[in-house]
Scaffold this motif. Structure first.
Motif, PDB file in Angstrom:
ATOM      1  N   UNK A   1       0.835  -1.206   0.000  1.00 24.37           N
ATOM      2  CA  UNK A   1       0.000   0.000   0.000  1.00 24.37           C
ATOM      3  C   UNK A   1       0.869   1.255   0.000  1.00 24.37           C
ATOM      4  N   UNK A   2       1.968   1.201   0.746  1.00 25.39           N
ATOM      5  CA  UNK A   2       2.884   2.339   0.768  1.00 25.39           C
ATOM      6  C   UNK A   2       3.513   2.545  -0.609  1.00 25.39           C
ATOM      7  N   UNK A   3       3.846   1.448  -1.288  1.00 23.01           N
ATOM      8  CA  UNK A   3       4.416   1.542  -2.635  1.00 23.01           C
ATOM      9  C   UNK A   3       3.404   2.134  -3.609  1.00 23.01           C
ATOM     10  N   UNK A   4       2.147   1.702  -3.492  1.00 28.74           N
ATOM     11  CA  UNK A   4       1.092   2.236  -4.366  1.00 28.74           C
ATOM     12  C   UNK A   4       0.911   3.733  -4.176  1.00 28.74           C
ATOM     13  N   UNK A   5       1.208   4.207  -2.950  1.00 27.19           N
ATOM     14  CA  UNK A   5       1.075   5.634  -2.652  1.00 27.19           C
ATOM     15  C   UNK A   5       2.358   6.404  -2.937  1.00 27.19           C
ATOM     16  N   UNK A   6       3.384   5.702  -3.434  1.00 23.59           N
ATOM     17  CA  UNK A   6       4.630   6.355  -3.810  1.00 23.59           C
ATOM     18  C   UNK A   6       5.613   6.583  -2.683  1.00 23.59           C
ATOM     19  N   UNK A   7       5.401   5.894  -1.530  1.00 27.19           N
ATOM     20  CA  UNK A   7       6.277   6.115  -0.382  1.00 27.19           C
ATOM     21  C   UNK A   7       7.318   5.018  -0.184  1.00 27.19           C
ATOM     22  N   UNK A   8       7.124   3.862  -0.812  1.00 26.39           N
ATOM     23  CA  UNK A   8       8.014   2.724  -0.606  1.00 26.39           C
ATOM     24  C   UNK A   8       8.714   2.383  -1.912  1.00 26.39           C
ATOM     25  N   UNK A   9       9.992   2.056  -1.828  1.00 28.91           N
ATOM     26  CA  UNK A   9      10.798   1.795  -3.023  1.00 28.91           C
ATOM     27  C   UNK A   9      10.178   0.703  -3.896  1.00 28.91           C
ATOM     28  N   UNK A  10       9.901   0.984  -5.154  1.00 25.00           N
ATOM     29  CA  UNK A  10       9.303  -0.004  -6.049  1.00 25.00           C
ATOM     30  C   UNK A  10      10.277  -1.092  -6.471  1.00 25.00           C
ATOM     31  N   UNK A  11      11.582  -0.888  -6.204  1.00 30.67           N
ATOM     32  CA  UNK A  11      12.599  -1.859  -6.597  1.00 30.67           C
ATOM     33  C   UNK A  11      12.834  -2.940  -5.549  1.00 30.67           C
ATOM     34  N   UNK A  12      12.105  -2.875  -4.454  1.00 36.84           N
ATOM     35  CA  UNK A  12      12.298  -3.824  -3.352  1.00 36.84           C
ATOM     36  C   UNK A  12      11.042  -4.677  -3.199  1.00 36.84           C
ATOM     37  N   UNK A  13      11.235  -5.987  -3.040  1.00 35.65           N
ATOM     38  CA  UNK A  13      10.096  -6.894  -2.853  1.00 35.65           C
ATOM     39  C   UNK A  13       9.571  -6.763  -1.420  1.00 35.65           C
ATOM     40  N   UNK A  14       8.341  -6.329  -1.313  1.00 36.31           N
ATOM     41  CA  UNK A  14       7.770  -6.090   0.013  1.00 36.31           C
ATOM     42  C   UNK A  14       7.734  -7.368   0.846  1.00 36.31           C
ATOM     43  N   UNK A  15       7.474  -8.505   0.221  1.00 41.15           N
ATOM     44  CA  UNK A  15       7.375  -9.750   0.983  1.00 41.15           C
ATOM     45  C   UNK A  15       8.718 -10.149   1.583  1.00 41.15           C
ATOM     46  N   UNK A  16       9.802  -9.901   0.852  1.00 49.54           N
ATOM     47  CA  UNK A  16      11.124 -10.214   1.391  1.00 49.54           C
ATOM     48  C   UNK A  16      11.406  -9.351   2.614  1.00 49.54           C
ATOM     49  N   UNK A  17      11.052  -8.076   2.537  1.00 45.40           N
ATOM     50  CA  UNK A  17      11.233  -7.182   3.679  1.00 45.40           C
ATOM     51  C   UNK A  17      10.400  -7.677   4.863  1.00 45.40           C
ATOM     52  N   UNK A  18       9.159  -8.072   4.597  1.00 49.03           N
ATOM     53  CA  UNK A  18       8.280  -8.563   5.657  1.00 49.03           C
ATOM     54  C   UNK A  18       8.839  -9.836   6.284  1.00 49.03           C
ATOM     55  N   UNK A  19       9.381 -10.719   5.460  1.00 49.47           N
ATOM     56  CA  UNK A  19       9.994 -11.949   5.979  1.00 49.47           C
ATOM     57  C   UNK A  19      11.192 -11.628   6.866  1.00 49.47           C
ATOM     58  N   UNK A  20      12.000 -10.668   6.417  1.00 52.91           N
ATOM     59  CA  UNK A  20      13.164 -10.280   7.208  1.00 52.91           C
ATOM     60  C   UNK A  20      12.756  -9.678   8.552  1.00 52.91           C
ATOM     61  N   UNK A  21      11.713  -8.886   8.538  1.00 50.80           N
ATOM     62  CA  UNK A  21      11.233  -8.281   9.782  1.00 50.80           C
ATOM     63  C   UNK A  21      10.726  -9.349  10.745  1.00 50.80           C
ATOM     64  N   UNK A  22       9.969 -10.297  10.222  1.00 53.41           N
ATOM     65  CA  UNK A  22       9.462 -11.364  11.078  1.00 53.41           C
ATOM     66  C   UNK A  22      10.609 -12.227  11.601  1.00 53.41           C
TER      67      UNK A  22
END
Length: 222
Positions: free
Chosen positions: A163-184
């Motif tokens: 959602x942040x990427x769709x709003x232009x706030x999150x880097x489009x070159x990064x896979x959100x799921x990978x970031x989420x996995x790393x956070x978990x």
């Protein structure tokens, strides 16, 4: 007498069940409550199945008709509580999502997910650590539930970042799921290393947020 009183307070769904099935459910409730009480009092490692059976008012042989190992008592107690905690986390984010307007709002939503997980750990650090530890064992029933719970958190965080990427706030070159996995994964690692390093549960969230911030914040634009 104990079962008779419990059956008098049964839910409408249980009212349609036969007496034998209602009695079975009541025994299971007593076993779960006894395990939770003893785990809270003494910790998972120090509690025996015999003690749980005695507290629940059943024989140990009867207890093993409901659970096959002490690990499954963790499934009944910590696992169910964790499911409820994740339900609350998902509901809270659903309520917050419409007010997301800035990069800071999205970052705050991610932090809110893990702050609640930190509170869950802080309320019962020894038993939550045991739950996660045994959940990593191959073929473990705890593992299947723990993986499903982790996936729920990963899916939620990934959706926030999308959602942040769709709003232009999150880097489009990064896979959100990978970031989420790393956070978990960072959350799990912080849980498991805390007792080894003899870290206090009181500042668990402070330590976790510092680690999450270097993974998340550089990927956002103002």
């Amino acid at each position: 007498m104990m079962e008779t009183m419990a059956l008098a307070n049964e839910s409408p769904e249980e009212a349609g069940l036969g007496l034998r099935e209602r009695s079975r459910l009541e025994r299971l409730r007593r076993i779960r409550a006894a395990a939770e009480e003893l785990f809270n009092e003494r910790g998972y490692e120090q509690t025996t199945t015999k003690e749980v059976a005695e507290r629940a008012g059943v024989g140990e042989a009867t207890l093993f008709r409901y659970v096959t190992t002490k690990h499954e008592l963790l499934l009944l107690t910590i696992g169910e509580n964790m499911n409820q905690a994740i339900d609350s986390i998902e509901a809270a984010d659903l309520h917050t999502a419409p007010s997301s307007r800035t990069a800071a709002d999205y970052i705050a939503r991610v932090y809110a997910v893990f702050e609640e997980r930190a509170k869950f750990f802080g309320a019962d650090p020894e038993n939550v650590t045991s739950y996660l530890h045994y959940g990593f064992r191959a073929g473990s029933q705890l593992g299947a539930q723990s993986v499903a719970q982790g996936d729920r958190i990963i899916n939620l965080v990934s959706s926030i970042l999308d959602s942040a990427a769709d709003s232009g706030f999150f880097s489009p070159d990064v896979e959100s799921r990978v970031v989420a996995q790393n956070c978990n994964g960072t959350y799990i690692h912080e849980v498991l290393r805390s007792p080894v390093r003899q870290f206090s549960a009181d500042d668990f969230w402070e330590r976790l947020q510092k680690r999450l911030s270097v993974q998340i914040e550089p990927l956002f634009t103002p």
